[in-house]
Design an enzyme around this catalytic site. Structure first.
Site, PDB file in Angstrom:
ATOM      1  N   THR A 274      48.137  41.029  -8.385  1.00  0.00           N
ATOM      2  CA  THR A 274      48.253  40.446  -7.051  1.00  0.00           C
ATOM      3  C   THR A 274      48.096  41.556  -6.015  1.00  0.00           C
ATOM      4  O   THR A 274      48.417  42.713  -6.273  1.00  0.00           O
ATOM      5  CB  THR A 274      49.601  39.730  -6.862  1.00  0.00           C
ATOM      6  OG1 THR A 274      50.665  40.685  -6.908  1.00  0.00           O
ATOM      7  CG2 THR A 274      49.809  38.681  -7.947  1.00  0.00           C
ATOM      8  N   GLY A 275      47.588  41.193  -4.834  1.00  0.00           N
ATOM      9  CA  GLY A 275      47.266  42.235  -3.866  1.00  0.00           C
ATOM     10  C   GLY A 275      46.219  43.163  -4.432  1.00  0.00           C
ATOM     11  O   GLY A 275      46.259  44.384  -4.227  1.00  0.00           O
ATOM     12  N   GLY A 276      45.248  42.594  -5.156  1.00  0.00           N
ATOM     13  CA  GLY A 276      44.324  43.402  -5.941  1.00  0.00           C
ATOM     14  C   GLY A 276      43.083  43.884  -5.228  1.00  0.00           C
ATOM     15  O   GLY A 276      42.225  44.501  -5.863  1.00  0.00           O
TER      16      GLY A 276
ATOM     17  N   SER B 284      43.003  45.923  -2.466  1.00  0.00           N
ATOM     18  CA  SER B 284      43.151  47.164  -1.701  1.00  0.00           C
ATOM     19  C   SER B 284      44.291  47.985  -2.282  1.00  0.00           C
ATOM     20  O   SER B 284      45.085  47.505  -3.094  1.00  0.00           O
ATOM     21  CB  SER B 284      43.426  46.867  -0.220  1.00  0.00           C
ATOM     22  OG  SER B 284      44.657  46.179  -0.068  1.00  0.00           O
ATOM     23  N   GLY B 285      44.354  49.247  -1.866  1.00  0.00           N
ATOM     24  CA  GLY B 285      45.477  50.109  -2.178  1.00  0.00           C
ATOM     25  C   GLY B 285      45.769  50.257  -3.653  1.00  0.00           C
ATOM     26  O   GLY B 285      44.880  50.439  -4.490  1.00  0.00           O
TER      27      GLY B 285
ATOM     28  N   GLY C  71      46.867  48.068  -5.779  1.00  0.00           N
ATOM     29  CA  GLY C  71      46.344  46.979  -6.589  1.00  0.00           C
ATOM     30  C   GLY C  71      44.899  47.203  -6.968  1.00  0.00           C
ATOM     31  O   GLY C  71      44.503  47.010  -8.129  1.00  0.00           O
TER      32      GLY C  71
ATOM     33  N   SER D 176      59.877  50.235  -4.800  1.00  0.00           N
ATOM     34  CA  SER D 176      59.705  51.286  -3.792  1.00  0.00           C
ATOM     35  C   SER D 176      60.827  52.308  -3.898  1.00  0.00           C
ATOM     36  O   SER D 176      61.971  51.968  -4.222  1.00  0.00           O
ATOM     37  CB  SER D 176      59.718  50.684  -2.387  1.00  0.00           C
ATOM     38  OG  SER D 176      59.810  51.700  -1.397  1.00  0.00           O
TER      39      SER D 176
ATOM     40  N   TYR E 196      63.119  45.619   4.175  1.00  0.00           N
ATOM     41  CA  TYR E 196      62.090  46.040   3.222  1.00  0.00           C
ATOM     42  C   TYR E 196      62.744  46.662   1.991  1.00  0.00           C
ATOM     43  O   TYR E 196      62.450  46.284   0.850  1.00  0.00           O
ATOM     44  CB  TYR E 196      61.148  47.045   3.885  1.00  0.00           C
ATOM     45  CG  TYR E 196      60.153  47.664   2.934  1.00  0.00           C
ATOM     46  CD1 TYR E 196      59.007  46.971   2.553  1.00  0.00           C
ATOM     47  CD2 TYR E 196      60.349  48.938   2.405  1.00  0.00           C
ATOM     48  CE1 TYR E 196      58.090  47.531   1.666  1.00  0.00           C
ATOM     49  CE2 TYR E 196      59.446  49.506   1.524  1.00  0.00           C
ATOM     50  CZ  TYR E 196      58.318  48.799   1.164  1.00  0.00           C
ATOM     51  OH  TYR E 196      57.426  49.352   0.280  1.00  0.00           O
TER      52      TYR E 196
END
Length: 248
Positions: free
Chosen positions: A12-14, A16-17, A19, A137, A150
């Site tokens: 997921t979130g694949g 950019s960054g 992912g 994180s 966060y």
């Protein structure tokens, strides 16, 4: 190496960054990768780059109906999952008293609710020997002004790592997490737009550099691979020593 030959990995979130870096690595090592994110145009670009063995499904993880459609597509076209990297996340950094209800809901909706249902809705497709990696994180380990909600969502992620490990171990499914430090991503630039502030972050890191998405991808790939077959319920910190460095 070909650690992921004949395996199917959802990220997921694949687009950019971290992912995207993980998608590139797992794909290079033989995986069929399923990429999801909110921006269809970015997913298309990544699919064109990677070529074969790629399925892209635009979805917002905070919307369970879109997750349902994601898993219907995976089931219909691939039939199973071997790896899930629940990576999608968002960040808002500001004093707690200034955080709006909408920002709170967005943080919790993506970082906790979205991650939770990404995992639970994937379970019918995960077979024995499957691996789940959650993106947490470093901020959960050390107080950071402006990161209240966060960091709280990320602390919840590592708690899920432990509780889901116990729940899913009888099925032969391992759950682990990674806790990145300051990583050079678009999300970091958006969250910390001031270059001087990002330089101050770099100076906090004992190894002297901001991390790269590829370095996080290496950690995710290890945890997802058979090389980590006896690793479960663990949070792997990838931060250049930041978490345990003296606060300056």
């Amino acid at each position: 190496m070909n650690r992921f030959t004949n395996k199917v990995a959802l990220i997921t979130g694949g687009a950019s960054g971290m992912g995207l870096a993980t998608a590139r690595l797992l794909h290079a090592e033989g995986a069929t990768v399923v990429l999801t994110g909110r921006r269809a145009e970015l997913l298309t670009t990544v699919a064109e780059e990677l070529g074969e063995r790629v399925l892209t499904v635009p979805a917002d993880v905070a919307k369970t109906a879109e997750l349902d459609e994601l898993y219907r597509r995976i089931d219909g076209e691939l039939g199973r999952l071997d790896v899930v990297f629940a990576n999608a996340g968002t960040a808002v950094f500001k004093p707690a008293a200034e955080l709006t209800e909408a920002e709170f809901d967005r943080l919790v909706g993506i970082n906790l609710k979205g991650l939770f249902f990404t995992v639970t809705k994937a379970l019918p497709l995960l077979e024995r020997g499957g691996s789940i990696v959650l993106n947490a994180s470093w901020t959960q380990y050390r107080g950071l002004a402006g990161a209240s909600v966060y960091a709280a969502t990320k602390a919840a992620v590592t708690n899920l790592t432990r509780t889901l490990t116990v729940e899913l171990a009888p099925r032969g499914i391992r759950v682990n997490s990674v806790s990145p430090g300051y990583i050079r991503t678009d999300m970091m630039t958006e969250a910390i737009p001031d270059a001087a502030a990002r330089e101050a972050c770099r100076r906090e890191v004992p190894l002297g550099e901001l991390g790269l998405p590829e370095q996080v991808a290496d950690a995710v790939a290890f945890l997802a691979s058979d090389a980590a077959g006896y690793v479960a319920g663990t949070d792997l910190i990838v931060d250049g020593g930041l978490t345990y460095a003296p606060v300056r």
